[in-house]
Design a protein around this motif. Structure first.
Motif, PDB file in Angstrom:
ATOM      1  N   SER A   9       0.818  -1.209   0.000  1.00 13.29           N
ATOM      2  CA  SER A   9       0.000   0.000   0.000  1.00 13.29           C
ATOM      3  C   SER A   9       0.856   1.266   0.000  1.00 13.29           C
ATOM      4  N   TYR A  32       1.808   1.678  -3.636  1.00 13.38           N
ATOM      5  CA  TYR A  32       0.706   2.176  -4.456  1.00 13.38           C
ATOM      6  C   TYR A  32       0.304   3.603  -4.076  1.00 13.38           C
ATOM      7  N   THR A  57      -2.226   3.142  -8.626  1.00  8.63           N
ATOM      8  CA  THR A  57      -2.636   2.159  -9.614  1.00  8.63           C
ATOM      9  C   THR A  57      -4.123   1.895  -9.453  1.00  8.63           C
ATOM     10  N   LYS A  74      -6.022  -0.441  -6.700  1.00  8.54           N
ATOM     11  CA  LYS A  74      -5.143  -0.711  -5.564  1.00  8.54           C
ATOM     12  C   LYS A  74      -5.256   0.408  -4.527  1.00  8.54           C
ATOM     13  N   HIS A  75      -5.183   0.036  -3.260  1.00 18.36           N
ATOM     14  CA  HIS A  75      -5.291   1.005  -2.184  1.00 18.36           C
ATOM     15  C   HIS A  75      -3.916   1.497  -1.744  1.00 18.36           C
ATOM     16  N   GLU A 110       1.756  -9.487  -6.021  1.00 24.94           N
ATOM     17  CA  GLU A 110       1.483  -8.169  -6.602  1.00 24.94           C
ATOM     18  C   GLU A 110       2.220  -8.014  -7.935  1.00 24.94           C
ATOM     19  N   LYS A 119       0.625 -10.022 -10.701  1.00 22.70           N
ATOM     20  CA  LYS A 119      -0.817  -9.821 -10.854  1.00 22.70           C
ATOM     21  C   LYS A 119      -1.259  -9.705 -12.314  1.00 22.70           C
ATOM     22  N   ASN A 132      -6.406  -8.870  -3.264  1.00 19.67           N
ATOM     23  CA  ASN A 132      -5.042  -9.065  -2.776  1.00 19.67           C
ATOM     24  C   ASN A 132      -4.539  -7.809  -2.078  1.00 19.67           C
ATOM     25  N   GLY A 133      -5.245  -7.419  -1.040  1.00 18.43           N
ATOM     26  CA  GLY A 133      -4.829  -6.277  -0.240  1.00 18.43           C
ATOM     27  C   GLY A 133      -4.387  -6.740   1.128  1.00 18.43           C
TER      28      GLY A 133
END
Length: 358
Positions: free
Chosen positions: A117, A120, A125, A128-129, A203, A206, A299-300
């Motif tokens: 995170s 990102y 992105t 994504k968070h 990631e 992905k 996937n976070g």
């Protein structure tokens, strides 16, 4: 229902990870490196492509069609994750099983859930968070609360482990000669950080999973996300993990001259082989079901926290069921129970956080 199934899949994966070493304990006449590399062949080389072939028939075309940077970074993170797995053993050796495992798994959970995170946030992105998500949304704050509870649970389990080791050492004249807190904590930090690289590998890979997802959804419209999309990514990550483990085990086999163990007449070779195959397959199943859980939760941070929390929970539960805590004082027993209950609570909180996103 996505949240419920996501948590369930992560539980099954955590159960597999917390249980895979049990068959190794039944192996007779083989050293660690002899059985580990054989089990690893199933974990990293044999089972992953079989699983991918059964779920993604064109998985090799997806890998071949990916850019060198995607393959390279995914492999690199697998390589680093493999180093984290190897140094795990050293951390446990110098700190003890309970303290070493708690520190390493706790660090892996924190770094694996939050570091992507941060990336990102710097490089936004779509889908994504960033790290700001955890401080500006109800779901993000709930995830942070779950993470904090899980860290507390890990601390309580580690505290119980230290108390247990001291209690057992009091019955020995010399105690544990390998215990070295300074060296152990250094190795544990390295292992904890590098062990989180598996999540970074997911990631990085992905785009491969996204291709598998798009192809599946084209043939199955309006049926949600593809449960097995990550199976193609695992192949490349585990190539990296196998490389690290193979080189280290090869070094040990040469150094300790243990190659001959494979041909010893008095060793139950077929039984050992089947046990290693079972252990290796069970180990892989943790990520097979992790991918299914990730397809439901994303996937976070939620997926990685749940995965690590269930591993810690199941490992400590096995310890209680196998009476590893038998004979400890009441305070230690209460601490391990409190740790397990806290981890269960953290799982509920993280699972609930997913419902707040909707």
């Amino acid at each position: 229902m996505n949240a419920v199934f996501g948590v369930l899949f992560h539980f099954i994966g955590g159960f597999a990870s917390g249980s895979f070493y049990v068959p190794y304990k039944k192996v007779k006449g083989w050293s660690w490196e002899t059985m580990w590399i054989l089990g690893g062949l199933f974990s990293w080389i044999i089972i992953p492509p079989v699983a991918a072939m059964l779920t993604i028939p064109n998985f090799m075309d997806i890998i071949k069609g990916s850019s060198n940077s995607i393959i390279g970074y995914t492999f690199l993170f697998g390589l680093l994750w493999g180093i984290g797995g190897l140094t795990y053993g050293l951390g446990v050796r110098y700190l003890g099983v309970s303290l070493g495992s708690s520190i390493i798994l706790g660090l892996s959970m924190v770094f694996g859930s939050l570091m992507p995170s941060i990336y990102y946030f710097i490089y936004p992105t779509t889908g994504k968070h960033g790290i700001d998500y955890f401080f500006t949304s109800n779901a993000g704050l709930c995830i942070l609360l779950g993470l904090a509870l899980c860290v507390l649970g890990v601390y309580l389990c580690g505290k119980a482990g230290v108390s247990k080791e001291r209690h057992l050492a009091s019955f020995s004249k010399t105690g544990s000669s390998d215990y070295n807190f300074g060296l152990g904590i250094t190795v544990a930090i390295i292992s904890g950080i590098l062990s989180a690289c598996f999540n970074f590998g997911i990631e990085a890979g992905k785009p491969m999973a996204d291709v598998a997802n798009v192809l599946w959804k084209a043939n199955h419209p309006e049926q949600g996300e593809f449960l097995y999309q990550n199976n193609v990514t695992y192949i490349v990550i585990l190539w990296g993990g196998f490389t690290t483990n193979f080189l280290w085990c090869l070094y040990l086999l040469l150094k300790n001259k243990t190659f001959s163990e494979y041909t010893k007449k008095e060793v139950p070779k077929m039984r050992n082989l089947l046990l290693c195959a079972l252990a290796g397959t069970t180990w892989y199943l943790q990520f097979f079901f992790y991918g299914m859980g990730e397809s439901r939760l994303g996937n976070g941070a939620s997926s990685w926290i749940l995965h690590m929390a269930f591993i810690i929970l199941i490992s400590n539960a096995w310890g209680i069921l196998l009476k590893e805590w038998k004979g400890v004082d009441r305070v230690t027993h209460r601490s391990i129970i409190a740790g397990i209950i806290t981890i269960i609570l953290s799982i509920c909180v993280v699972g609930f956080a997913k419902t707040l996103e909707n």
